[in-house]
Write an enzyme that holds these catalytic residues in place. Structure first.
Site, PDB file in Angstrom:
ATOM      1  CG  ASN A   8      -0.385   0.225   2.493  1.00 19.01           C
ATOM      2  OD1 ASN A   8       0.746  -0.202   2.726  1.00 19.01           O
ATOM      3  ND2 ASN A   8      -1.088   0.885   3.385  1.00 19.01           N
ATOM      4  CE  LYS A  31       8.003 -10.694   1.417  1.00 16.21           C
ATOM      5  NZ  LYS A  31       7.171 -10.342   0.251  1.00 16.21           N
ATOM      6  N   GLY A  90       2.846  -4.654   7.866  1.00 16.17           N
ATOM      7  CA  GLY A  90       1.912  -5.545   7.182  1.00 16.17           C
ATOM      8  C   GLY A  90       0.804  -5.963   8.121  1.00 16.17           C
ATOM      9  CB  SER A  91      -1.606  -8.723   7.936  1.00 16.56           C
ATOM     10  OG  SER A  91      -0.880  -9.913   8.167  1.00 16.56           O
ATOM     11  CG  ASN A  92      -2.620  -7.882  14.473  1.00 18.68           C
ATOM     12  OD1 ASN A  92      -2.590  -8.921  15.114  1.00 18.68           O
ATOM     13  ND2 ASN A  92      -2.493  -6.684  15.024  1.00 18.68           N
ATOM     14  N   GLY A 107       2.524 -10.251  11.397  1.00 18.24           N
ATOM     15  CA  GLY A 107       3.392  -9.604  12.376  1.00 18.24           C
ATOM     16  C   GLY A 107       3.538 -10.415  13.652  1.00 18.24           C
ATOM     17  CD  GLU A 109       2.099   0.570  10.885  1.00 16.52           C
ATOM     18  OE1 GLU A 109       1.000   0.249  11.427  1.00 16.52           O
ATOM     19  OE2 GLU A 109       2.202   0.853   9.687  1.00 16.52           O
ATOM     20  CB  CYS A 167      -1.511   1.581   8.449  1.00 18.16           C
ATOM     21  SG  CYS A 167      -0.581   0.381   7.558  1.00 18.16           S
ATOM     22  CD  GLU A 223      -5.840  -2.682   9.059  1.00 16.74           C
ATOM     23  OE1 GLU A 223      -5.241  -3.764   9.078  1.00 16.74           O
ATOM     24  OE2 GLU A 223      -5.260  -1.580   9.042  1.00 16.74           O
TER      25      GLU A 223
HETATM   26  C1  UN1 Z   1       0.496   3.362   5.875  1.00 17.17           C
HETATM   27  O1  UN1 Z   1      -0.669   3.402   5.569  1.00 17.17           O
HETATM   28  O2  UN1 Z   1       1.040   2.299   6.202  1.00 17.17           O
HETATM   29  O3  UN1 Z   1       0.138   9.103   7.321  1.00 17.17           O
HETATM   30  C2  UN1 Z   1       1.394   4.542   5.819  1.00 17.17           C
HETATM   31  C3  UN1 Z   1      -0.110   8.595   6.231  1.00 17.17           C
HETATM   32  C4  UN1 Z   1       1.026   8.326   5.279  1.00 17.17           C
HETATM   33  C5  UN1 Z   1       1.653   7.008   5.578  1.00 17.17           C
HETATM   34  C6  UN1 Z   1       0.691   5.851   5.675  1.00 17.17           C
HETATM   35  N1  UN1 Z   1       1.994   9.386   5.401  1.00 17.17           N
HETATM   36  O4  UN1 Z   1      -1.243   8.311   5.889  1.00 17.17           O
END
Ligand code: UN1
Length: 498
Positions: A155, A178, A231-233, A236, A253, A287, A388
């Site tokens: 994304n 990767k 990536g995904s929970n 992770g 994250e 995210c 999510e």
């Molecule tokens: C993400 O969705 O993993 O704050 C990153 C934001 C962007 C970064 C998003 N600067 O929405």
């Protein structure tokens, strides 16, 4: 742009400064048109091992290059990114689907990160502090960790990689990356840029492939000392479990269930704009995307009216067309996931205000598009308000007061971003204290984090580390405490107290 692809049908891995052919491939598909862009290799464990051994060798010398010199290369990388911003943005729109304006913004994040981290080459501050004994000097300093494994999502195919790779490299580490198989073009472009900027071979490596093979090998490889993952929970948690067993440092994250709170004194027009931008930008595939609106009951209806008016004006389609405001969804599997949440929402008794369907007309037939969707009369514990969805779906939850708004915001297992629209200064400060998220916005939506601040969240969003900002350096360095005794005699800490 068409010509651009004539020369590349098949991407290669970038290892030890060389372009290495793959053996097996899968196609990369433009989510707006369904057309194949290129083939990406599915690499083997052996390829990862080759990359890690190259990185390990290169890192030894790289760590001895003075940090300001290392940073000069990152500066040159920033300059090249800036020069190629438009080309990169177009490619990014083709592989990821986000509209061109957002793609430019994402490349800009990478440029900003390069120049920010280039400055860090002349800081990388440690501390000096008085020692407890006479004629003794004490300081702490950062040292590189070694080889760093970076795993990034589709994304934000370039920005997130720069948040991780640039601080790692400035700090004297070597990187094995990767990228997501859906969006490998940004990795190809970034590797070319590092090569042109003169980074020594082996300091930055790209290994394309699946999480199950390449990602797994990163996690298990004894010479990768840090994993930085977005990536995904679910993935992770798996990574964290494995890294835990190996005492490997890991920074995670893993998304959010971010809310915009709208209080009854808010500027509703502004709040509606903030919600639309953060909920439907990148088709909700951030995210940080807003997927809940927590609204004071007194202004619920007025806010809903404004949101509906604004949604009606959103043009949906191929992000390369500059009139389009909402691009496609990355693939069929994501569409199916979003659809399943629409059904869940209906079954839970939420009221569908608009959207809720995949777009299927002539102009949409080869891509994957989903109508911007609003559910209302949602309660905080419904699955659509807890899980999510990663698509353009917003749940509106009405509350009676500020305290309830904060409680609802904090009732999810995630803690990435939150926002409050109000003019009441007391509420502003209470919210910044009480919202349990890593990022808090006041009178703005939930997206738009800037690269010189820490990015990450609480609870199920992560494991206490942060991307970007100065804080990223803590992921990619160890702290070393150094004591220099210049008394010429044996002095014993804690014992020679007089
Ligand atoms: C993400 O969705 O993993 O704050 C990153 C934001 C962007 C970064 C998003 N600067 O929405």
């Amino acid at each position: 742009m068409a010509d651009y692809f004539l020369n590349i049908h098949q991407l290669k891995n970038y290892i030890d400064g060389k372009w290495i052919e793959g053996k097996q491939f899968i196609p990369v598909i433009n989510p707006a048109t369904g057309k194949k862009i290129v083939n990406v290799p599915l690499s083997s464990e052996e390829t990862v091992d080759y990359a890690v051994s190259s990185a390990k060798r290169a890192q030894k010398d790289w760590a001895l290059v003075p940090a300001p010199k290392r940073a000069e290369i990152i500066y040159d990388v920033g300059t090249l990114l800036k020069e190629r911003k438009e080309t990169l943005a177009r490619l990014l729109t083709m592989e990821n689907g986000k509209i061109l304006e957002e793609a430019r913004g994402e490349v800009q994040e990478g440029i900003d990160m390069a120049f920010y981290m280039a400055g860090e080459g002349r800081r990388l501050f440690g501390q000096t502090t008085p020692a407890e004994l006479k004629d003794k000097f004490a300081m702490s300093m950062r040292v590189p960790v070694g080889v760093v494994g970076i795993i990034t999502p589709w994304n934000f195919p370039i920005a997130i990689a720069t948040w991780k790779a640039f601080p790692a490299i400035v700090a004297g580490n070597a990187v094995v990356w990767k990228p997501a198989t859906e969006t490998p073009m940004m990795a190809y472009e970034l590797a070319k840029i590092f090569e042109e900027a003169g980074l020594p071979p082996g300091v930055f490596n790209v290994v394309h492939g699946s999480g199950a093979v390449v990602g797994q090998r990163f996690v298990h490889h004894p010479d990768i000392r840090v994993i930085s993952f977005t990536g995904s929970n679910e993935t992770g948690r798996m990574i964290a479990g494995e890294c835990g067993k190996q005492l490997k440092k890991v920074s995670l994250e893993m998304g959010g269930k971010n809310a915009v709170i709208v209080m009854d004194d808010a500027d509703l027009e502004l709040a509606a704009d903030g919600i639309i931008w953060s909920a439907f930008g990148t088709s909700g595939q951030r995210c940080t995307a807003c997927s809940r609106v927590i609204v004071h009951e007194n202004v619920k209806e007025k806010l809903e009216e404004r949101l509906l008016e604004k949604i009606a004006t959103l043009s949906i389609g191929n992000g390369l067309d500059e009139t389009i405001r909402v691009g496609p969804i990355i693939n069929k599997a994501s569409i199916e996931k979003i659809k399943s949440f629409i059904e869940i929402g209906k079954e839970e008794g939420a009221k569908l205000l608009t959207g809720g369907y995949e777009l299927t007309g002539e102009q949409y037939k080869n891509g994957h598009f989903f109508a911007p969707t609003l559910f209302t009369n949602v309660t905080a514990n419904m699955r659509i308000a807890q899980e999510e969805i990663f698509g353009p779906v917003v749940s509106i939850i009405s509350v009676k007061n500020f305290t309830e708004a904060i409680e609802v915001n904090n009732s999810v297992t995630y803690g990435l971003s939150s926002s409050i629209f109000t003019h009441d200064v007391n509420q502003v400060f209470r919210a910044t204290r009480d919202l349990d998220t890593g990022i808090v916005y006041v009178n703005a939506g939930t997206t738009g984090a800037e690269i010189h601040l820490p990015f990450g969240g609480t609870k199920g969003t992560g494991n206490g580390h942060r991307d970007s900002g100065i804080q990223a350096l803590d992921v990619f360095t160890e702290w070393r405490a150094v004591y220099v005794d210049y008394s010429g005699k044996l002095q014993r800490a804690q014992l020679d107290v007089e």
